[in-house]
Design an enzyme around this catalytic site. Structure first.
Site, PDB file in Angstrom:
ATOM      1  N   LYS A  17       0.826  -1.204   0.000  1.00 47.22           N
ATOM      2  CA  LYS A  17       0.000   0.000   0.000  1.00 47.22           C
ATOM      3  C   LYS A  17       0.865   1.260   0.000  1.00 47.22           C
ATOM      4  O   LYS A  17       0.536   2.246  -0.657  1.00 47.22           O
ATOM      5  CB  LYS A  17      -0.873  -0.005   1.245  1.00 47.22           C
ATOM      6  CG  LYS A  17      -2.312   0.330   0.938  1.00 47.22           C
ATOM      7  CD  LYS A  17      -3.161   0.351   2.181  1.00 47.22           C
ATOM      8  CE  LYS A  17      -2.923  -0.783   3.096  1.00 47.22           C
ATOM      9  NZ  LYS A  17      -2.847  -0.408   4.518  1.00 47.22           N
ATOM     10  N   CYS A 382      26.064   4.991  11.199  1.00 50.31           N
ATOM     11  CA  CYS A 382      25.676   5.123  12.609  1.00 50.31           C
ATOM     12  C   CYS A 382      26.414   4.089  13.466  1.00 50.31           C
ATOM     13  O   CYS A 382      27.598   4.238  13.689  1.00 50.31           O
ATOM     14  CB  CYS A 382      24.171   5.062  12.758  1.00 50.31           C
ATOM     15  SG  CYS A 382      23.616   5.991  14.193  1.00 50.31           S
ATOM     16  N   HIS A 508      22.489   9.150   9.029  1.00 50.33           N
ATOM     17  CA  HIS A 508      21.819   8.159   8.169  1.00 50.33           C
ATOM     18  C   HIS A 508      21.590   8.711   6.760  1.00 50.33           C
ATOM     19  O   HIS A 508      20.502   9.204   6.447  1.00 50.33           O
ATOM     20  CB  HIS A 508      20.466   7.756   8.781  1.00 50.33           C
ATOM     21  CG  HIS A 508      20.615   6.944  10.015  1.00 50.33           C
ATOM     22  ND1 HIS A 508      20.712   5.572   9.996  1.00 50.33           N
ATOM     23  CD2 HIS A 508      20.729   7.311  11.312  1.00 50.33           C
ATOM     24  CE1 HIS A 508      20.858   5.128  11.235  1.00 50.33           C
ATOM     25  NE2 HIS A 508      20.869   6.164  12.050  1.00 50.33           N
ATOM     26  N   GLU A 510      21.071   7.166   4.123  1.00 46.61           N
ATOM     27  CA  GLU A 510      20.095   6.368   3.352  1.00 46.61           C
ATOM     28  C   GLU A 510      18.729   7.023   3.292  1.00 46.61           C
ATOM     29  O   GLU A 510      17.969   6.774   2.351  1.00 46.61           O
ATOM     30  CB  GLU A 510      20.000   4.943   3.920  1.00 46.61           C
ATOM     31  CG  GLU A 510      19.326   4.790   5.290  1.00 46.61           C
ATOM     32  CD  GLU A 510      20.271   4.975   6.476  1.00 46.61           C
ATOM     33  OE1 GLU A 510      21.325   5.609   6.306  1.00 46.61           O
ATOM     34  OE2 GLU A 510      19.932   4.488   7.584  1.00 46.61           O
TER      35      GLU A 510
HETATM   36  N1  GLN Z   1      23.128   2.525  19.258  1.00 45.18           N
HETATM   37  C1  GLN Z   1      23.898   3.597  18.723  1.00 45.18           C
HETATM   38  C2  GLN Z   1      23.548   4.920  19.373  1.00 45.18           C
HETATM   39  O1  GLN Z   1      22.501   5.054  19.964  1.00 45.18           O
HETATM   40  C3  GLN Z   1      23.736   3.686  17.227  1.00 45.18           C
HETATM   41  C4  GLN Z   1      22.372   4.077  16.791  1.00 45.18           C
HETATM   42  C5  GLN Z   1      22.089   3.798  15.341  1.00 45.18           C
HETATM   43  O2  GLN Z   1      22.813   3.048  14.697  1.00 45.18           O
HETATM   44  N2  GLN Z   1      21.004   4.331  14.816  1.00 45.18           N
HETATM   45  O3  GLN Z   1      24.297   5.846  19.291  1.00 45.18           O
END
Ligand code: GLN
Length: 533
Positions: A17, A382, A508, A510
């Site tokens: 969806k 991350c 991030h 992505e």
């Molecule tokens: N656990 C790690 C932090 O809180 C990385 C978080 C993540 O990869 N989004 O910093």
């Protein structure tokens, strides 16, 4: 005044969806219309931020730092809509707001009820999206499957919304399944009839049926569906299975779905086409010049949705290099050093995505050690950046048992530690460092070469950071700080000096990649992987 398209789903879940809504957005944008989208999720969590990927798949983060449903990722990848926390509501968010108002005394004297108070709150949330940025059309996706108890207040709210909006101001599209029964060699319409029947019981008559099917739906079958579901024959639109999700808008366009929608909504618009999308995305996907294999080392690799945006961004990076990217999913718990060369045999690049919790950490560190030593292009995201720092500290700087305080609070070498601003945070919901922050890139880095500008903005979702107490010792041994917050305080990107392409980012990227404009770092990573073949 914006017009509204309500999209519901029937028969089974997982019919796509979200991709259907994103694709409808795409074909309407091609007609010169401004689109906004909203996803209504029936669960009681205020947002998916506290849910495990097994429950929910990826948590998609918007610029304004909302933790949202992964369908918003599809919306942003397919359309130009600028999404914020308002573009995702949940039952929890709606109740939270209504109960706060009740405590404040906004409903003094009244009994607070699902109808009208909850349904009014839902309608207000939908209307707000229609009033933000002056869209011509708002696409409203109702999560879940018709017949679920949880989604009833949302369905009642959109029923009322359409009734109040008046003719040609709102329509319903129902996404349904028309299964092919192999033993009978026949396509079956009954599930669709039942699902539309269920909708009509609650007062919703869809204008358009989008029928997911693995076989073409013949005209007589369409006639039958139209007759029993009370829709016009040409509003029974076949949605065949396709190889790539990016073909879906082209298929809808071919089916004339845009004309159909605009007719129902009595909207005039320019003629449009998806020629660019076709030539720059779909054709490249179908006939790529080259190919490479990228290993994604994570702990949720059995789930299709846990790293959704990363998988898509890798595909985009491939498109930008006219290459097909084969994703090799590797369970981080399985990666032992003595098995690494067989696990990564034939792999051209390694990516470690984000994550939380201790499980699988040592395997990720091993994968990174292998990438570093073997000169395999590495992209850390991350947690994939934090583990790269840990690996470097342990194996290059000799800081034995160096760790992140997330996993070993007592480590003698806390190379990754809690962000200062997080030290007083006690609640878990929506309390990480979230959303867009600027990042300054340093000269002579892979990052700057990829972005080709010195200041970028990227989305974050983390509590821990690179501990600058260890900056000097690591830099001395060949770690390069390639990006920081503008004040220089937070380390956002690290790279390795003596390596073909080793880039690890705290944010991030992505979430900002699109099929027709790949994120620069994904484009550069795939480029490096192709070179490494
Ligand atoms: N656990 C790690 C932090 O809180 C990385 C978080 C993540 O990869 N989004 O910093």
């Amino acid at each position: 005044m914006a017009k509204y398209i309500f999209v519901t789903g029937g028969v089974v879940s997982s019919l796509g969806k979200g991709i259907a809504c994103a694709s409808i957005g795409k074909i309407l944008e091609a007609r010169g219309l401004k689109i906004n989208l909203i996803k209504c999720d029936p669960y009681i969590n205020v947002d998916p931020g506290t849910m495990n990927p097994f429950q929910h798949g990826e948590v998609y983060v918007t610029d304004d730092g909302a933790e949202t449903d992964l369908d918003l990722g599809h919306y942003e990848r397919f359309t130009h809509a600028k999404l914020t926390r308002d573009n995702n509501v949940t039952t929890g968010k709606i109740y939270f707001s209504v109960i706060s108002k009740e405590r404040r005394g906004d409903y003094l004297g009244k009994t607070v009820q699902v109808v009208p108070h909850i349904t009014d709150e839902i309608k207000t949330s939908i209307r707000k999206v229609g009033e933000t940025g002056r869209p011509d059309i708002v696409i409203v996706e109702i999560g879940g499957t018709v017949g679920d108890i949880e989604s009833l207040p949302f369905l009642e709210a959109i029923r009322q919304f359409k009734q109040e909006a008046g003719p040609a101001c709102a329509i319903n599209i129902h996404l349904t399944l028309v299964p092919y029964i192999r033993s009978a060699q026949e396509i079956k319409t009954k599930p669709t009839q039942h699902s539309v029947g269920k909708l009509r019981e609650i007062g919703i008559q869809p204008e358009i049926l989008l029928c997911r099917s693995e076989k073409p739906i013949e005209q007589d079958v369409k006639q039958k569906i139209a007759l029993f579901c009370n829709v016009c024959e040409d509003a029974v639109v076949e949605a065949l299975d396709v190889q790539s999700i990016y073909e879906v808008p082209l298929m809808y366009k071919n089916d004339g779905l845009d004309d159909l929608i605009l007719n129902f909504l009595q909207l005039n618009s320019k003629k449009g086409n998806l020629r660019d999308w076709d030539s720059r995305v779909v054709r490249v996907l179908k006939d790529p010049g080259a190919s490479c294999r990228i290993a994604v080392v994570g702990k949720y690799i059995t789930l299709q949705d846990a790293y959704k945006s990363i998988y898509e961004a890798l595909v985009h990076g491939g498109v930008a290099n006219s290459a097909r990217v084969e994703i090799v999913k590797i369970d981080s718990e399985e990666v032992k050093m003595h098995k690494a060369s067989s696990i990564f045999c034939g792999v051209d690049g390694i990516l470690v995505p984000g994550g939380f919790g201790h499980r699988g950490i040592e395997g990720k560190i091993n994968a990174i050690e292998f990438a570093r030593k073997e000169g395999i292009p590495y992209f850390g995201i991350c947690l994939g950046m934090q583990t790269a720092v840990i690996e470097f500290a342990r194996n290059v700087c000799g800081l034995k048992n160096a760790h992140s305080t997330e996993f070993d609070p007592k480590t003698s070498f806390p190379v990754i530690s809690l962000l200062e601003e997080q030290k007083t945070v006690r609640v878990k919901g929506g309390s990480m460092r979230l959303g867009a922050y600027p990042c300054r890139l340093l000269p002579g880095t892979h990052a700057l070469a990829a972005y080709r500008k010195g200041l970028v903005s990227e989305r974050h979702r983390h509590r821990y950071e690179f501990n600058r107490d260890f900056k000097k010792v690591m830099e001395k041994r060949g770690l390069r700080i390639a990006g920081t917050s503008p004040s220089g305080e937070l380390v956002e990107i690290v790279e390795l000096k003596d390596h073909p392409w080793f880039v690890a980012v705290q944010f991030h990227p992505e979430f900002k990649s699109k099929p027709d404009s790949a994120h620069p770092l994904f484009k550069a990573f795939i480029h490096a992987a192709l070179k490494n073949k």
